[in-house]
Each structure stands twice: as C-alpha cells, then as structure tokens.
Motif scaffolding. Structure first.
Motif, PDB file in Angstrom:
ATOM      1  N   ARG A  67       0.826  -1.210   0.000  1.00 25.91           N
ATOM      2  CA  ARG A  67       0.000   0.000   0.000  1.00 25.91           C
ATOM      3  C   ARG A  67       0.861   1.261   0.000  1.00 25.91           C
ATOM      4  O   ARG A  67       0.523   2.253  -0.664  1.00 25.91           O
ATOM      5  CB  ARG A  67      -0.932  -0.005   1.215  1.00 25.91           C
ATOM      6  CG  ARG A  67      -1.939  -1.139   1.203  1.00 25.91           C
ATOM      7  CD  ARG A  67      -3.003  -0.955   2.271  1.00 25.91           C
ATOM      8  NE  ARG A  67      -3.880  -2.107   2.366  1.00 25.91           N
ATOM      9  CZ  ARG A  67      -4.996  -2.146   3.073  1.00 25.91           C
ATOM     10  NH1 ARG A  67      -5.377  -1.073   3.766  1.00 25.91           N
ATOM     11  NH2 ARG A  67      -5.732  -3.245   3.114  1.00 25.91           N
ATOM     12  N   LEU A  68       1.963   1.211   0.735  1.00 22.88           N
ATOM     13  CA  LEU A  68       2.867   2.364   0.753  1.00 22.88           C
ATOM     14  C   LEU A  68       3.396   2.673  -0.643  1.00 22.88           C
ATOM     15  O   LEU A  68       3.484   3.842  -1.052  1.00 22.88           O
ATOM     16  CB  LEU A  68       4.046   2.097   1.687  1.00 22.88           C
ATOM     17  CG  LEU A  68       3.838   2.287   3.184  1.00 22.88           C
ATOM     18  CD1 LEU A  68       5.065   1.814   3.932  1.00 22.88           C
ATOM     19  CD2 LEU A  68       3.559   3.758   3.503  1.00 22.88           C
ATOM     20  N   ARG A  69       3.783   1.628  -1.373  1.00 27.46           N
ATOM     21  CA  ARG A  69       4.415   1.824  -2.675  1.00 27.46           C
ATOM     22  C   ARG A  69       3.455   2.379  -3.719  1.00 27.46           C
ATOM     23  O   ARG A  69       3.884   2.810  -4.791  1.00 27.46           O
ATOM     24  CB  ARG A  69       5.029   0.514  -3.163  1.00 27.46           C
ATOM     25  CG  ARG A  69       6.295   0.135  -2.404  1.00 27.46           C
ATOM     26  CD  ARG A  69       7.434   1.132  -2.682  1.00 27.46           C
ATOM     27  NE  ARG A  69       8.600   0.910  -1.853  1.00 27.46           N
ATOM     28  CZ  ARG A  69       8.909   1.644  -0.787  1.00 27.46           C
ATOM     29  NH1 ARG A  69       8.138   2.663  -0.426  1.00 27.46           N
ATOM     30  NH2 ARG A  69       9.981   1.389  -0.095  1.00 27.46           N
ATOM     31  N   GLN A  70       2.175   2.392  -3.423  1.00 27.11           N
ATOM     32  CA  GLN A  70       1.219   2.997  -4.342  1.00 27.11           C
ATOM     33  C   GLN A  70       1.341   4.518  -4.364  1.00 27.11           C
ATOM     34  O   GLN A  70       0.936   5.158  -5.332  1.00 27.11           O
ATOM     35  CB  GLN A  70      -0.208   2.591  -3.958  1.00 27.11           C
ATOM     36  CG  GLN A  70      -0.484   1.107  -4.147  1.00 27.11           C
ATOM     37  CD  GLN A  70      -1.862   0.699  -3.653  1.00 27.11           C
ATOM     38  OE1 GLN A  70      -2.630   1.527  -3.131  1.00 27.11           O
ATOM     39  NE2 GLN A  70      -2.214  -0.566  -3.809  1.00 27.11           N
ATOM     40  N   LYS A  71       1.948   5.079  -3.294  1.00 27.72           N
ATOM     41  CA  LYS A  71       2.031   6.542  -3.244  1.00 27.72           C
ATOM     42  C   LYS A  71       3.283   7.074  -2.556  1.00 27.72           C
ATOM     43  O   LYS A  71       3.414   8.290  -2.379  1.00 27.72           O
ATOM     44  CB  LYS A  71       0.801   7.105  -2.541  1.00 27.72           C
ATOM     45  CG  LYS A  71       0.484   6.485  -1.185  1.00 27.72           C
ATOM     46  CD  LYS A  71      -0.849   6.993  -0.644  1.00 27.72           C
ATOM     47  CE  LYS A  71      -1.224   6.282   0.640  1.00 27.72           C
ATOM     48  NZ  LYS A  71      -2.535   6.729   1.155  1.00 27.72           N
ATOM     49  N   SER A  72       4.196   6.201  -2.152  1.00 32.56           N
ATOM     50  CA  SER A  72       5.373   6.666  -1.421  1.00 32.56           C
ATOM     51  C   SER A  72       6.580   5.797  -1.739  1.00 32.56           C
ATOM     52  O   SER A  72       6.443   4.588  -1.945  1.00 32.56           O
ATOM     53  CB  SER A  72       5.103   6.643   0.091  1.00 32.56           C
ATOM     54  OG  SER A  72       6.283   6.923   0.821  1.00 32.56           O
ATOM     55  N   ASP A  73       7.763   6.421  -1.783  1.00 37.29           N
ATOM     56  CA  ASP A  73       8.994   5.657  -1.964  1.00 37.29           C
ATOM     57  C   ASP A  73       9.851   5.703  -0.698  1.00 37.29           C
ATOM     58  O   ASP A  73      11.067   5.549  -0.750  1.00 37.29           O
ATOM     59  CB  ASP A  73       9.792   6.175  -3.166  1.00 37.29           C
ATOM     60  CG  ASP A  73      10.192   7.636  -3.014  1.00 37.29           C
ATOM     61  OD1 ASP A  73       9.787   8.283  -2.030  1.00 37.29           O
ATOM     62  OD2 ASP A  73      10.926   8.143  -3.899  1.00 37.29           O
ATOM     63  N   VAL A  74       9.213   5.910   0.464  1.00 40.46           N
ATOM     64  CA  VAL A  74       9.938   5.924   1.729  1.00 40.46           C
ATOM     65  C   VAL A  74      10.695   4.606   1.893  1.00 40.46           C
ATOM     66  O   VAL A  74      10.151   3.528   1.641  1.00 40.46           O
ATOM     67  CB  VAL A  74       8.980   6.162   2.930  1.00 40.46           C
ATOM     68  CG1 VAL A  74       7.921   5.071   3.006  1.00 40.46           C
ATOM     69  CG2 VAL A  74       9.757   6.250   4.227  1.00 40.46           C
ATOM     70  N   PRO A  75      11.969   4.640   2.270  1.00 40.16           N
ATOM     71  CA  PRO A  75      12.733   3.403   2.440  1.00 40.16           C
ATOM     72  C   PRO A  75      12.125   2.492   3.508  1.00 40.16           C
ATOM     73  O   PRO A  75      11.617   2.970   4.528  1.00 40.16           O
ATOM     74  CB  PRO A  75      14.122   3.899   2.867  1.00 40.16           C
ATOM     75  CG  PRO A  75      14.215   5.288   2.343  1.00 40.16           C
ATOM     76  CD  PRO A  75      12.819   5.836   2.456  1.00 40.16           C
ATOM     77  N   VAL A  76      12.199   1.173   3.250  1.00 37.37           N
ATOM     78  CA  VAL A  76      11.640   0.182   4.168  1.00 37.37           C
ATOM     79  C   VAL A  76      12.693  -0.886   4.481  1.00 37.37           C
ATOM     80  O   VAL A  76      13.284  -1.466   3.570  1.00 37.37           O
ATOM     81  CB  VAL A  76      10.397  -0.497   3.560  1.00 37.37           C
ATOM     82  CG1 VAL A  76       9.948  -1.674   4.427  1.00 37.37           C
ATOM     83  CG2 VAL A  76       9.254   0.505   3.405  1.00 37.37           C
ATOM     84  N   LEU A  77      12.914  -1.106   5.766  1.00 34.01           N
ATOM     85  CA  LEU A  77      13.742  -2.210   6.235  1.00 34.01           C
ATOM     86  C   LEU A  77      12.815  -3.241   6.861  1.00 34.01           C
ATOM     87  O   LEU A  77      12.181  -2.972   7.884  1.00 34.01           O
ATOM     88  CB  LEU A  77      14.766  -1.735   7.268  1.00 34.01           C
ATOM     89  CG  LEU A  77      15.599  -2.820   7.956  1.00 34.01           C
ATOM     90  CD1 LEU A  77      16.509  -3.516   6.958  1.00 34.01           C
ATOM     91  CD2 LEU A  77      16.418  -2.228   9.099  1.00 34.01           C
ATOM     92  N   PHE A  78      12.697  -4.422   6.237  1.00 32.23           N
ATOM     93  CA  PHE A  78      11.804  -5.457   6.752  1.00 32.23           C
ATOM     94  C   PHE A  78      12.445  -6.194   7.915  1.00 32.23           C
ATOM     95  O   PHE A  78      13.667  -6.374   7.980  1.00 32.23           O
ATOM     96  CB  PHE A  78      11.466  -6.466   5.649  1.00 32.23           C
ATOM     97  CG  PHE A  78      10.352  -6.030   4.753  1.00 32.23           C
ATOM     98  CD1 PHE A  78       9.066  -5.887   5.243  1.00 32.23           C
ATOM     99  CD2 PHE A  78      10.580  -5.772   3.411  1.00 32.23           C
ATOM    100  CE1 PHE A  78       8.022  -5.480   4.423  1.00 32.23           C
ATOM    101  CE2 PHE A  78       9.548  -5.373   2.578  1.00 32.23           C
ATOM    102  CZ  PHE A  78       8.272  -5.228   3.080  1.00 32.23           C
ATOM    103  N   LEU A  79      11.580  -6.632   8.819  1.00 34.10           N
ATOM    104  CA  LEU A  79      11.995  -7.372  10.007  1.00 34.10           C
ATOM    105  C   LEU A  79      11.058  -8.571  10.139  1.00 34.10           C
ATOM    106  O   LEU A  79       9.849  -8.435   9.983  1.00 34.10           O
ATOM    107  CB  LEU A  79      11.854  -6.471  11.228  1.00 34.10           C
ATOM    108  CG  LEU A  79      12.516  -6.855  12.549  1.00 34.10           C
ATOM    109  CD1 LEU A  79      14.023  -6.883  12.402  1.00 34.10           C
ATOM    110  CD2 LEU A  79      12.096  -5.867  13.626  1.00 34.10           C
ATOM    111  N   SER A  80      11.619  -9.763  10.400  1.00 33.06           N
ATOM    112  CA  SER A  80      10.761 -10.927  10.518  1.00 33.06           C
ATOM    113  C   SER A  80      11.351 -11.968  11.451  1.00 33.06           C
ATOM    114  O   SER A  80      12.567 -12.122  11.535  1.00 33.06           O
ATOM    115  CB  SER A  80      10.536 -11.576   9.139  1.00 33.06           C
ATOM    116  OG  SER A  80       9.760 -12.749   9.275  1.00 33.06           O
TER     117      SER A  80
END
Length: 232
Positions: A67-80
C-alpha cells in the motif's frame, strides 16, 4: 537534523530495543504496533525510513509495503521472526530496501538503516560536481537529486536499486559479479545473500520494463551481470 524513523512491530519488547538502538545512534523514533497504525503514521508525517515487521497480525508488513508503494517511496527495512527465503524475496520485490531476521543484532540493524539512509539522501551541493549525472542509451540517472528516468519517463527506485543501477552506469563496459553489485549498494561490513542480489536485479529489470526498457541489465552466465543497451 536527526533522521525520523518509524518502527512498526507488534512486539513491545522488540519496539523498545529497536527504538533504543536507533535513538542511541542519534535518530528520532516513533513506534506503532500494527500495520494500519503504520499507514496512519506515514499519512500524518512521512518518516525518513520505516522498520517494518512482516509478521504483524491483521495487516502484515508485506501488505503495508504494498500500500505504501502505491504513493510513497519511503525506504523500508523489513523485520521478521521467520528465516524463510520466500519472505525475503517477497519483501524485496514489493519494494523493500533490506531485510533483517529476528533475533538480530541491534548494531547490525542500525548499520543497515544508516546504509539505506545514506543511499536515499541527496548529495550536498558541494558534492554534485563529484557525483555527476549518468546517461546510457535512453537511461538517465542524477545522483544529486536521486532522480532516474528512461526515455523521459520518471522511474521510482528504492535507495538500494538506485545505487545498484548507478554502479552499472559508472562502469558500463564491465561485467559485475554479485559481490561487486552489492558493494555498490551496501557497506563492506554488511552481508547479503545471492538471492537478495538477484531479487534487487529482478526489481530493477521489472521497473525498467514497465517504462519500455527490456534490456537494462544482462546476465552473463557463470560470471555476473552487465549493463545492457538501455534502448540505445
């Protein structure tokens, strides 16, 4: 000014550890416990980076990123908490910049955050002359403004994708192995798997193909990758 980091994880202990480590490194943090709250926080104030847990209930991190990528290119660091390759590949292909598996070293997490932020940050004016624009075929990259385009069509690239593409453009006649590709995007003390490299390359190809460039990066079997003609 200190960077603003949004931490989204349903485990309060993990949120506390991450926020403490980031704040100790000079950053400001905000924390939320679920995906919907993460999206709302981004709407209120866009952070410089999001540390995003994949395994949150109701709306998981992969859906948040989509959903973020539909309107934002804010960097994302995934955690799992799951060390499954499918999570890693799905996360990166949805537009994540990097991936850390629990249990993790807070020092490594901070190092990876710093790498992403450094790649995403526009170059200072005094550095622009030392970081010129690159052009190859119909592909154009302007590092100073983190701008990319193909045949005049703008491209939305994550910081890591931009750095990888810049590395190819800086040496257009060279074949780069996976280690060299990642050295262009990550600090030397950070290890990433070959599958992570391949996922980033696949993302770059897909984004360029979407604007009409089917030959951005060619595979040299058994060796690595090289820059394609890029419509030239």
């Amino acid at each position: 000014m200190p960077h603003n980091i949004l931490v989204a994880d349903d485990d309060p202990h993990i949120r506390e550890i991450i926020c403490f480590a980031l704040e100790k490194a000079g950053m400001k943090t905000a924390a939320v416990a679920d995906g919907a709250a993460a999206l709302q926080a981004v709407e209120r104030r866009a952070p410089d980076l999001i540390v995003l847990d994949i395994g949150m209930p109701e709306m998981d991190g992969l859906e948040v990123c989509r959903r973020l990528r539909q309107k934002s290119d804010v960097p994302v660091l995934f955690l799992s908490a799951r060390d499954e390759e499918i999570d890693r590949i799905l996360g990166l292909e949805m537009g994540g910049d990097d991936y850390v598996t629990k249990p993790f070293s807070p020092r490594e997490l901070v190092a990876r955050v710093n790498v992403i932020l450094r790649r995403a940050r526009p170059a200072p004016v005094e550095e622009e002359a030392d970081d010129p624009a690159f052009a190859h075929g119909k592909l154009m990259l302007v590092p100073a403004s983190h701008a990319a385009s193909f045949d005049g069509k703008p491209l939305t690239l994550t910081a890591i994708e931009f750095a990888i593409l810049k590395g190819f453009l800086a040496r257009p006649q060279h074949v780069l192995g996976r280690d060299a590709v990642m050295a262009n995007a990550y600090a030397s003390n950070i290890h990433v798997s070959e599958r992570t490299v391949d996922s980033h390359i696949r993302n770059v190809r897909a984004k360029l193909a979407a604007v009409g460039c089917a030959d951005v990066i060619a595979t040299v079997h058994g060796v690595g990758f090289r820059l394609g003609r890029c419509g030239g």
